[in-house]
Enzyme design. Sequence first.
Site, short mmCIF file in Angstrom:
data_model
loop_
_atom_site.label_atom_id
_atom_site.label_comp_id
_atom_site.label_asym_id
_atom_site.label_seq_id
_atom_site.Cartn_x
_atom_site.Cartn_y
_atom_site.Cartn_z
N TYR A 269 -24.80 -9.10 -2.32
CA TYR A 269 -25.44 -9.96 -3.31
C TYR A 269 -25.77 -11.34 -2.74
O TYR A 269 -26.65 -12.02 -3.25
CB TYR A 269 -24.54 -10.08 -4.55
CG TYR A 269 -24.33 -8.75 -5.21
CD1 TYR A 269 -25.34 -8.15 -5.94
CD2 TYR A 269 -23.13 -8.06 -5.08
CE1 TYR A 269 -25.16 -6.91 -6.53
CE2 TYR A 269 -22.93 -6.83 -5.67
CZ TYR A 269 -23.95 -6.25 -6.39
OH TYR A 269 -23.78 -5.03 -6.97
N HIS B 212 -27.08 -0.29 -13.85
CA HIS B 212 -26.59 -0.88 -12.61
C HIS B 212 -27.38 -2.12 -12.24
O HIS B 212 -26.87 -3.01 -11.55
CB HIS B 212 -26.64 0.15 -11.47
CG HIS B 212 -25.47 0.07 -10.55
ND1 HIS B 212 -24.18 0.37 -10.94
CD2 HIS B 212 -25.39 -0.30 -9.24
CE1 HIS B 212 -23.36 0.20 -9.92
NE2 HIS B 212 -24.06 -0.21 -8.88
N LYS C 8 -13.12 2.71 -10.16
CA LYS C 8 -13.03 3.76 -9.15
C LYS C 8 -11.61 3.84 -8.60
O LYS C 8 -10.96 2.82 -8.40
CB LYS C 8 -14.02 3.51 -8.02
CG LYS C 8 -15.48 3.68 -8.44
CD LYS C 8 -16.40 3.52 -7.26
CE LYS C 8 -17.86 3.78 -7.65
NZ LYS C 8 -18.77 3.65 -6.49
N ARG D 157 -25.69 -5.01 -13.66
CA ARG D 157 -24.52 -5.32 -12.83
C ARG D 157 -24.97 -6.15 -11.62
O ARG D 157 -24.34 -7.17 -11.28
CB ARG D 157 -23.86 -4.02 -12.39
CG ARG D 157 -22.69 -4.15 -11.40
CD ARG D 157 -22.09 -2.76 -11.21
NE ARG D 157 -21.20 -2.66 -10.07
CZ ARG D 157 -19.90 -2.95 -10.08
NH1 ARG D 157 -19.36 -3.43 -11.19
NH2 ARG D 157 -19.16 -2.79 -9.01
N HIS E 106 -14.92 -4.21 -6.50
CA HIS E 106 -15.24 -3.71 -5.16
C HIS E 106 -13.98 -3.64 -4.31
O HIS E 106 -13.21 -4.60 -4.26
CB HIS E 106 -16.25 -4.63 -4.46
CG HIS E 106 -17.63 -4.55 -5.03
ND1 HIS E 106 -18.55 -5.56 -4.91
CD2 HIS E 106 -18.26 -3.55 -5.71
CE1 HIS E 106 -19.68 -5.20 -5.49
NE2 HIS E 106 -19.53 -3.99 -5.99
N ARG F 255 -19.48 -1.26 -14.46
CA ARG F 255 -20.30 -0.07 -14.25
C ARG F 255 -20.51 0.64 -15.59
O ARG F 255 -19.70 0.52 -16.51
CB ARG F 255 -19.62 0.88 -13.26
CG ARG F 255 -19.33 0.26 -11.90
CD ARG F 255 -18.55 1.24 -11.03
NE ARG F 255 -18.28 0.70 -9.70
CZ ARG F 255 -17.16 0.05 -9.37
NH1 ARG F 255 -16.20 -0.14 -10.28
NH2 ARG F 255 -16.98 -0.40 -8.14
#
Length: 308
Positions: free
Chosen positions: A289, A254, A183, A257, A280, A159
Amino acid sequence: MDTALPPPLAVHLEEFVEHLDLQGGRSAHTIRAYTTDIRTLLAHLEAGHPDARIADLTLEVLRSWLAGQVTSGAARTTLARRTSSARTFCAWLARTGRLDHDPAARLASARTHRTLPPVLRADQACEVMTAAEAGAREMEPVALRDRLVLELLYATGIRVGELCGLDVDDVDTERRALRVVGKGNRERTVPYGAPAAAALDAWLRTGRPALARPDSGPALLLGKRGGRLGPRQVRTVVHETVAAVPGAPDLAPHGLRHSAATHLLEGGADLRVVQELLGHSSLATTQLYTHVSVARLRAAHEQAHPRA
């Protein structure tokens, strides 16, 4: 204290934001979003109750607040986030005794539509990297940095915030890997390839020393004045470089990404490996994806097959 709200409500917002900050695990961006959401909720409460107290925050108030958002044209993703903000706030109010029950416990969530993100074709991605490499041939510090920005975003799929947060010590040049903090402060190791390694070597040898100042600190990527490179500057670099490639979609960081994840899966990478690389928490997010790849295959089939 938030002067836009009456003191009885503003104090709760202030203490809630302190709670989010102390609790950890949430980015500054998330905390700002929650703060904005709850400020609008409390303003809505005050508008309906001139002498409003936090005890006046009911399920009906929450529903009318969200209904107003729908009327004003808020996107489903925005509604979903604001619902989440309200739930977190109300749960905190109940848990700390500010309310005798949680009014958001029966609040329904807005369902979001998962849209297929725009991605580069593999040949377009190569053109973007070639353009960045060509710009860096004069060995200008900023051009060397911009090349590294593009190479790392595409090579690793990290990110933009993760990229800007990298320090020099987060790079393992021997193993060609980055230590990334994502995150929820979750740490992961992400590999990068030979082109990114070459860009990194040029930046560390020539580019970074030219921009570094005594107060630059350990930041891997630096701005023109020697401070840590920010997300806005990265977005400009990505947008301008991708825009120079004919036929390429308009992408933000993004988008690189998304492109990296799509190309990994199209190249045969295991879904769980891609999940780990991207950081994730849920495999369902990574599975998006696979839908992108299928959509691209279908489009190619319809264009090329005589009986499509």
